[in-house]
Enzyme design. Structure first.
Site, PDB file in Angstrom:
ATOM      1  N   GLU A  19       0.828  -0.949   0.109  1.00 11.16           N
ATOM      2  CA  GLU A  19       0.134  -0.180  -0.284  1.00 11.16           C
ATOM      3  C   GLU A  19       1.259   1.405  -0.610  1.00 11.16           C
ATOM      4  O   GLU A  19       0.711   2.154  -0.565  1.00 11.16           O
ATOM      5  CB  GLU A  19      -1.174   0.161   1.096  1.00 11.16           C
ATOM      6  CG  GLU A  19      -2.175  -0.656   0.829  1.00 11.16           C
ATOM      7  CD  GLU A  19      -2.252  -2.207   1.206  1.00 11.16           C
ATOM      8  OE1 GLU A  19      -0.169  -2.689   1.961  1.00 11.16           O
ATOM      9  OE2 GLU A  19      -2.832  -2.953   1.031  1.00 11.16           O
ATOM     10  N   HIS A  33     -11.353  -5.078   9.453  1.00 13.67           N
ATOM     11  CA  HIS A  33     -12.250  -4.996   7.889  1.00 13.67           C
ATOM     12  C   HIS A  33     -13.237  -4.002   8.117  1.00 13.67           C
ATOM     13  O   HIS A  33     -14.004  -3.734   7.683  1.00 13.67           O
ATOM     14  CB  HIS A  33     -12.380  -6.365   7.125  1.00 13.67           C
ATOM     15  CG  HIS A  33     -11.705  -7.736   6.899  1.00 13.67           C
ATOM     16  ND1 HIS A  33     -10.924  -7.691   6.843  1.00 13.67           N
ATOM     17  CD2 HIS A  33     -11.382  -6.694   5.763  1.00 13.67           C
ATOM     18  CE1 HIS A  33      -9.550  -8.216   6.147  1.00 13.67           C
ATOM     19  NE2 HIS A  33     -10.174  -7.976   5.156  1.00 13.67           N
TER      20      HIS A  33
HETATM   21  C1  LIG Z   1      -2.575  -4.803   4.209  1.00 17.90           C
HETATM   22  C2  LIG Z   1      -3.728  -5.930   3.572  1.00 17.90           C
HETATM   23  N1  LIG Z   1      -4.099  -5.213   2.329  1.00 17.90           N
HETATM   24  C3  LIG Z   1      -4.506  -6.217   1.398  1.00 17.90           C
HETATM   25  C4  LIG Z   1      -5.574  -7.412   2.365  1.00 17.90           C
HETATM   26  C5  LIG Z   1      -6.674  -7.485   1.644  1.00 17.90           C
HETATM   27  N2  LIG Z   1      -6.135  -9.166   1.864  1.00 17.90           N
HETATM   28  C6  LIG Z   1      -6.536 -10.190   2.227  1.00 17.90           C
HETATM   29  S1  LIG Z   1      -6.126 -11.471   2.024  1.00 17.90           S
HETATM   30  C7  LIG Z   1      -5.034 -10.700   0.531  1.00 17.90           C
HETATM   31  C8  LIG Z   1      -3.946 -11.768   0.335  1.00 17.90           C
HETATM   32  C9  LIG Z   1      -3.402 -12.357   0.477  1.00 17.90           C
HETATM   33  O1  LIG Z   1      -1.949 -12.787   0.053  1.00 17.90           O
HETATM   34  P1  LIG Z   1      -0.897 -13.948   0.650  1.00 17.90           P
HETATM   35  O2  LIG Z   1      -0.098 -13.472   1.553  1.00 17.90           O
HETATM   36  O3  LIG Z   1      -0.139 -14.836  -0.310  1.00 17.90           O
HETATM   37  O4  LIG Z   1      -1.564 -15.055   1.380  1.00 17.90           O
HETATM   38  P2  LIG Z   1      -3.040 -16.330   1.067  1.00 17.90           P
HETATM   39  O5  LIG Z   1      -3.954 -15.222   1.266  1.00 17.90           O
HETATM   40  O6  LIG Z   1      -2.385 -16.587  -0.314  1.00 17.90           O
HETATM   41  O7  LIG Z   1      -2.682 -17.160   2.219  1.00 17.90           O
HETATM   42  C10 LIG Z   1      -5.831  -9.413   0.400  1.00 17.90           C
HETATM   43  C11 LIG Z   1      -4.749  -9.269  -0.637  1.00 17.90           C
HETATM   44  C12 LIG Z   1      -5.411  -6.928   3.928  1.00 17.90           C
HETATM   45  N3  LIG Z   1      -5.925  -8.432   4.661  1.00 17.90           N
HETATM   46  N4  LIG Z   1      -4.348  -6.451   4.181  1.00 17.90           N
END
Ligand SMILES: Cc1ncc(C[n+]2csc(CCOP(=O)(O)OP(=O)(O)O)c2C)c(N)n1
Lengths: 333, 328
Positions: free
Chosen positions: B62, B131
């Site tokens: 971000e 959230h």
């Molecule tokens: C700081 C932040 N930005 C965006 C999000 C929205 N978000 C939630 S899960 C996710 C994907 C995360 O992917 P990864 O770290 O690869 O973990 P996975 O879900 O694949 O286990 C996003 C973009 C968030 N929760 N926190």
């Protein structure tokens, strides 16, 4: 603390049984959660771990009970293997007062002080600095144990990832970083989000000994985790494991899963960690068909009991709405 | 005039499409805006029309991609940066507060930062504390930015283009519970709305209810309930959280002599506190009752439905506050 001197995985019948049982618990628990979600018993965001079970089981089986765990919003598996009672976890999914976080957190925010389980964090990469701090506290007090931090490969793009790794390496802290690389951060594929798709290579840049392992193979994961945890406990500084894995389901129940090919998912399902391990253990004669049935029956019973427990549990009274925002007055000096 | 029905989400999408079409300098950047279609599906389908360059997936970073958006704006582009939710915008707050909002002033007026930052805000979907927060007031605190909160489908459709044409940074807060709301919009003509003025959503003589975002609908529901009791509320939709449109607020309070402020955010140090102060500063002698506030409970938003509902302003609690001001 269990025997920590030995780096090898001893696949006794008991141990193999336990690995398979734990993976099966996670799988069946989450399948049930998906079903309960469609019945609107569970609401909000629900992120399933199905396909990734070998990582939580392989890593956590090497940790001792007092070693802290920090996880993400995809943490049901970590919580269950760590030993949080399934009843409490299920009640939390329902939002009931008997839940592990009194129902306040739901699926994404499972906590248990008594299990040193520090979340349940829905801010991507938000857990890494916390793990660094937990390890710092241990080091300052002189307790020799590891803190284990789970996160996805998406977290490696965040500043907090780099800042945390730097601190951990700089201060030589006892942290085990476990990146569960399932190739997608929501709908964003690894190659679209990371300049160097090898997360372990990037960790190594900070001077942290790093290893990539097959995250669909529970024995490989456990072996790598053993080596890493022992090194961390011996005071050799942080270690980093990148577990190459895959989630069989969508990112969350809101995700239409439009960004990847069905064929790719099917291909990965052939490497289902539960199936592979069970087949191997059967063919090697370590486990028997009866064991599988015994495990399934036991897990089914545990899940039925957890659902009944959660159903019967009370909602927290509305009068308690602002409880636990700050500590009660009598504890403030 | 012919009209068509569309959702708030479709209105955002159409506004994005319009902006991308009208000005080649415009591009959309954020997490999962392209392949995934946007976390709230606002950009679904746009990559096919505008390509990967202009509907640009950013990694989870971000601070970096908001900062890059600010840089691109300095470099002559007109970026629209999407942050998934206001909770995650805190990772980019440094860039927004220390760069976007300050560059014009610190450079003695040499640089403008014509960036639009969109983010989802608010509670009501059982997503728990990380959230669900309403931090609009924090952004409202910052000089150097303009903060918009579209409460209606028409505003979701009409705010983006004027925001882009504004030379300064504009933050647009879209309430997550509004995306599925529907309304009739004109089929043709300029959809742009005035991004300087609050809107009167209901005429009334007895009390002024001031709200923004998802609370506007709740205020209107409360006004309906009260109308059957013979109390006529005027409902003001703030629309612009910074700079506040004092004129519209004060004129209404001078007419009704009562003010009830509804704000989903926590009461302490809130936007509601600011508005209350302004009313007492500017219209104290016109008041027939103390300024009242209906705000979110002072608790991180809990997950269970009943507690989440209890934590947020509801039509019933708004109506109760109005009755109290009316001494009924
Ligand atoms: C700081 C932040 N930005 C965006 C999000 C929205 N978000 C939630 S899960 C996710 C994907 C995360 O992917 P990864 O770290 O690869 O973990 P996975 O879900 O694949 O286990 C996003 C973009 C968030 N929760 N926190």
């Amino acid at each position: 603390m269990r025997n920590i001197a030995d780096d090898r995985v001893h696949l006794t019948r008991e141990h193999a049984f336990e690995l398979l049982r734990q993976m099966t618990r996670i799988r069946r628990f989450e399948e049930k959660c998906a079903e309960l979600y469609t019945q609107e018993k569970i609401r909000g965001f629900l992120h399933l771990y199905i396909g990734e079970e070998a990582n939580a089981v392989g890593v956590i089986s090497t940790l001792s009970e007092d070693e802290a765990i920090v996880a993400t919003y995809r943490e049901h598996g970590h919580a269950l293997v760590r030993g949080l009672p399934m009843n409490e976890v299920m009640a939390e999914m329902f939002g009931k007062a008997a839940g592990s976080s009194r129902g306040r957190g739901g699926s994404m925010h499972i906590f248990s002080a008594r299990h040193r389980f520090f979340g349940g964090n829905a801010i991507v990469a938000g857990g890494l600095p916390l793990a660094v701090g937990l390890a710092l506290a241990d080091k300052m007090v002189g307790i020799e144990r590891a803190t284990c931090c789970f996160f996805g490969e998406g977290a490696a793009a965040e500043g907090e990832f780099h800042e945390s790794l730097n601190l951990a390496a700089l201060w030589h802290l006892p942290v085990l970083f476990v990146c569960e690389n399932n190739l997608y951060a929501m709908g964003t594929a690894l190659a679209r989000s990371q300049s160097n798709p090898s997360i372990s290579e990037r960790a190594a840049v900070y001077g942290i000994e790093s290893e990539a392992v097959d995250g669909m193979n529970v024995v490989d994961v456990e072996a790598a985790a053993r080596r890493a945890v022992h090194a961390v406990r011996r005071g050799e500084g942080p270690r980093f494991i990148e577990a190459m894995t895959y989630r069989f389901r969508a990112h969350s129940m809101f995700d239409p899963d439009l960004y990847r090919e069905k064929a790719e998912i099917e291909e990965w399902k052939k490497r289902d960690p539960i199936m592979l391990f069970a087949d191997w253990a059967l063919s090697a004669g370590i486990l028997h068909q009866d064991d599988r049935q015994e495990i399934e029956a036991g897990v089914a019973q545990e899940i039925d009991a957890a659902v009944a427990f959660a159903e019967a549990a009370d909602w927290e009274p509305v009068e308690d709405l602002v409880k636990d925002v700050i500590s009660p007055p009598e504890t403030v000096p | 005039m012919t009209t068509r029905r569309m959702t708030y989400r479709e209105a955002v999408r159409e506004a994005l499409r319009e902006s991308l079409t009208r000005d080649k300098r415009v591009f959309l950047m954020g997490e999962d805006v392209n392949r995934y279609g946007g976390a709230y599906a606002c950009s679904l389908g746009l990559p096919a029309e505008f390509g990967d360059e202009r509907i640009r997936d950013a990694p989870l970073s971000e601070s970096a991609f908001v900062g890059a958006g600010i840089g691109a704006a300095l470099g002559g582009m007109r970026p629209i940066v999407e942050i998934m939710t206001i909770n995650f915008s805190l990772l980019a707050l440094d860039q927004i507060v220390n760069s976007a909002a300050t560059l014009r002033h610190m450079s003695g007026g040499q640089f403008s930062v014509p960036i639009v930052i969109r983010m989802a805000t608010g509670a009501g979907r059982q997503l728990a504390a990380q959230h669900s927060h309403s931090l609009e007031g924090w952004y409202g605190h910052i000089p150097g930015i303009r903060v918009l909160a579209p409460a209606t489908v028409a505003d979701a459709r009409g705010m983006l283009w004027p925001a882009l044409m504004n030379p300064d940074p504009v933050v647009i807060m879209e309430h997550a519970t509004l995306y599925n709301e529907e309304d009739e919009l004109p089929t043709e003509g300029d959809m742009s709305v005035d991004i300087g003025k609050a809107a009167k959503r209901r005429e009334g003589a007895d009390a002024t209810v001031i709200a923004h975002s998802a609370c506007v609908k709740k205020a209107l529901d409360a006004a309906d309930m009260l109308a059957s009791e013979g109390i006529n509320c005027e409902v003001i939709d703030l629309r612009i959280l910074r700079p506040l449109d004092d004129e519209t607020i004060i004129a209404s309070v001078r007419k009704t002599h009562r003010a009830i402020i509804v704000d989903e955010a926590w009461r302490s140090g809130s936007l509601a506190a600011e508005i209350s102060s302004r009313i007492t500063e500017q219209a104290f002698y016109d008041l027939d009752a103390p300024v009242a506030r209906v705000c979110g409970a002072e608790v991180p938003i809990p997950y269970p439905r009943h507690l989440e509902l209890a934590a947020l302003p509801q039509p019933q609690s708004i109506a109760a506050a109005v009755r109290k001001a009316m001494r009924r």
